[in-house]
Design an enzyme around this catalytic site. Structure first.
Site, PDB file in Angstrom:
ATOM      1  N   ASN A 274       0.835  -1.196   0.000  1.00  0.00           N
ATOM      2  CA  ASN A 274       0.000   0.000   0.000  1.00  0.00           C
ATOM      3  C   ASN A 274       0.877   1.256   0.000  1.00  0.00           C
ATOM      4  OD1 ASN A 274      -2.122   2.052   1.251  1.00  0.00           O
ATOM      5  ND2 ASN A 274      -3.241   0.257   0.565  1.00  0.00           N
ATOM      6  N   HIS A 324      -0.987   4.447   0.429  1.00  0.00           N
ATOM      7  CA  HIS A 324      -1.728   4.599  -0.830  1.00  0.00           C
ATOM      8  C   HIS A 324      -3.161   5.025  -0.568  1.00  0.00           C
ATOM      9  CE1 HIS A 324      -3.326   3.180  -4.847  1.00  0.00           C
ATOM     10  NE2 HIS A 324      -2.226   3.788  -5.215  1.00  0.00           N
ATOM     11  N   CYS A 325      -3.754   4.482   0.484  1.00  0.00           N
ATOM     12  CA  CYS A 325      -5.161   4.764   0.794  1.00  0.00           C
ATOM     13  C   CYS A 325      -5.424   6.233   1.113  1.00  0.00           C
ATOM     14  CB  CYS A 325      -5.619   3.928   1.982  1.00  0.00           C
ATOM     15  SG  CYS A 325      -5.680   2.164   1.711  1.00  0.00           S
ATOM     16  N   ILE A 326      -4.405   6.936   1.603  1.00  0.00           N
ATOM     17  CA  ILE A 326      -4.633   8.311   2.075  1.00  0.00           C
ATOM     18  C   ILE A 326      -4.112   9.353   1.089  1.00  0.00           C
ATOM     19  CG2 ILE A 326      -4.606   7.533   4.460  1.00  0.00           C
ATOM     20  CD1 ILE A 326      -1.827   8.817   4.765  1.00  0.00           C
TER      21      ILE A 326
END
Length: 337
Positions: A274, A324-326
């Site tokens: 991620n 990656h999510c943020i």
């Protein structure tokens, strides 16, 4: 409609978008720690490209204090802080035009309430940036897809076919919308995301990422007791049997390391996959365990010429995601002569 296509994450960026965490019912006792981690991620990315941090009204000063002068902070209405999933997915055309696809957002199958501000934030961001908006009625999070910029998209059946997203759409209809809005011509469906990834129902960005045309990085836990040991090998088998949109077999780079650490009276898994690919760098979530350095070295082989930087993201993982999510990249506009 102009022929837009979502570029690969390693293509040049004009900047990166992030959102400031304030949701107390999600973060609880780790809220202070997760804000420090978000700020650390922002500063790490800002060493490579401009970062804009979006804070809910009234929280801009808090974000500025922790992020520092190298990060631009603006205020817009938000519910949560996962811009990979609620921000636009940016696309480019061959004439140098840029647009943002505004998919619908329902908080990963209505897991958190409210989510109406996050459903609207994509349109507000595009208006703020002065970028054309392309609407889609399909629910889609950016963490559910990875693209090579040359027509190929990889996703997981575990997430995109989950009935809590688009119960009125079948697999063929979902694939058609991906092709129409993101300009891809081939979709590779992996069976699994992470078994422990109950928050997103198995986003692909925890288990697989394109690193270059024809090359993917995958999670392949070496520990036979890991809950994804068999599942990730099933994913690998699909990739081995697949070709990309241009007919190439895929080179597969394996990340066998996994990271577990204790936080808030529980054991948390940090996904090395991620990560965020910035201009000249890769910012990778780490957990402060011995496996971190080994994983960073493997990822560095997939991105030659880029500086690989590890940033502690244990509290972010507690909330259900990683670096990656943020984050959400804004691709640079290509000019034609």
């Amino acid at each position: 409609m102009t022929d837009f296509r979502m570029p690969a994450e390693w293509s040049p960026h004009d900047g990166c978008l992030m959102a400031w965490p304030t949701r107390e019912d999600l973060w609880g006792s780790v809220l202070t720690e997760v804000r420090e981690e978000y700020a650390s991620v922002a500063r790490a990315i800002a060493a490579f490209e401009p970062v804009t941090m979006v804070a809910p009204p009234g929280f801009g000063d808090d974000a500025r204090a922790l992020c520092g002068d190298g990060v631009t902070v603006i205020e817009l209405p938000l519910d949560d802080s996962w811009f990979r999933d609620s921000a636009p997915l940016f696309v480019l055309d061959g004439d140098g035009n840029r647009a943002g696809v505004d998919f619908r957002f329902n908080a990963w199958g209505r897991k958190h309430h409210p989510f109406d501000s996050d459903d609207r934030i994509s349109g507000l961001l595009l208006e703020h940036l002065g970028i054309e908006r392309i609407p889609s009625g399909m629910i889609l999070e950016g963490g559910a897809v990875t693209v090579d910029g040359e027509g190929t998209l990889i996703t997981t059946e575990q997430c995109l076919l989950h009935p809590n997203r688009n119960p009125g759409m079948n697999r063929d209809q979902i694939e058609a919308e991906l092709k129409s809005r993101l300009g891809v011509t081939k979709v590779i469906w992996l069976p699994y995301g992470g078994l422990l990834d109950t928050e997103t129902d198995g986003h692909v960005d925890g288990v697989c990422a394109f690193a270059a045309p024809g090359t993917v990085v995958i999670s392949l836990p070496a520990d036979p007791d890991h809950p994804d040991h068999v599942r990730m090998r099933a994913n690998r088998a699909v990739l081995e049997a697949s070709t990309d949109a241009l007919g190439r077999r895929l080179e597969i780079i394996e990340v066998p390391q996994t990271a577990f650490a204790d936080l808030a009276d529980g054991e948390i898994e940090v996904s090395y996959l991620n990560y965020y690919v910035a201009n000249g760098g890769v910012v990778v979530p780490v957990a402060g365990v011995p496996q971190d350095e080994e994983a960073l070295a493997v990822i560095a082989t997939a991105y030659p010429g880029r500086k690989v930087v590890g940033v502690r993201a244990l509290a972010i993982a507690f909330g259900g995601g990683g670096v990656h999510c943020i984050t959400q990249q804004i691709p640079a506009v290509r000019t034609t002569v």
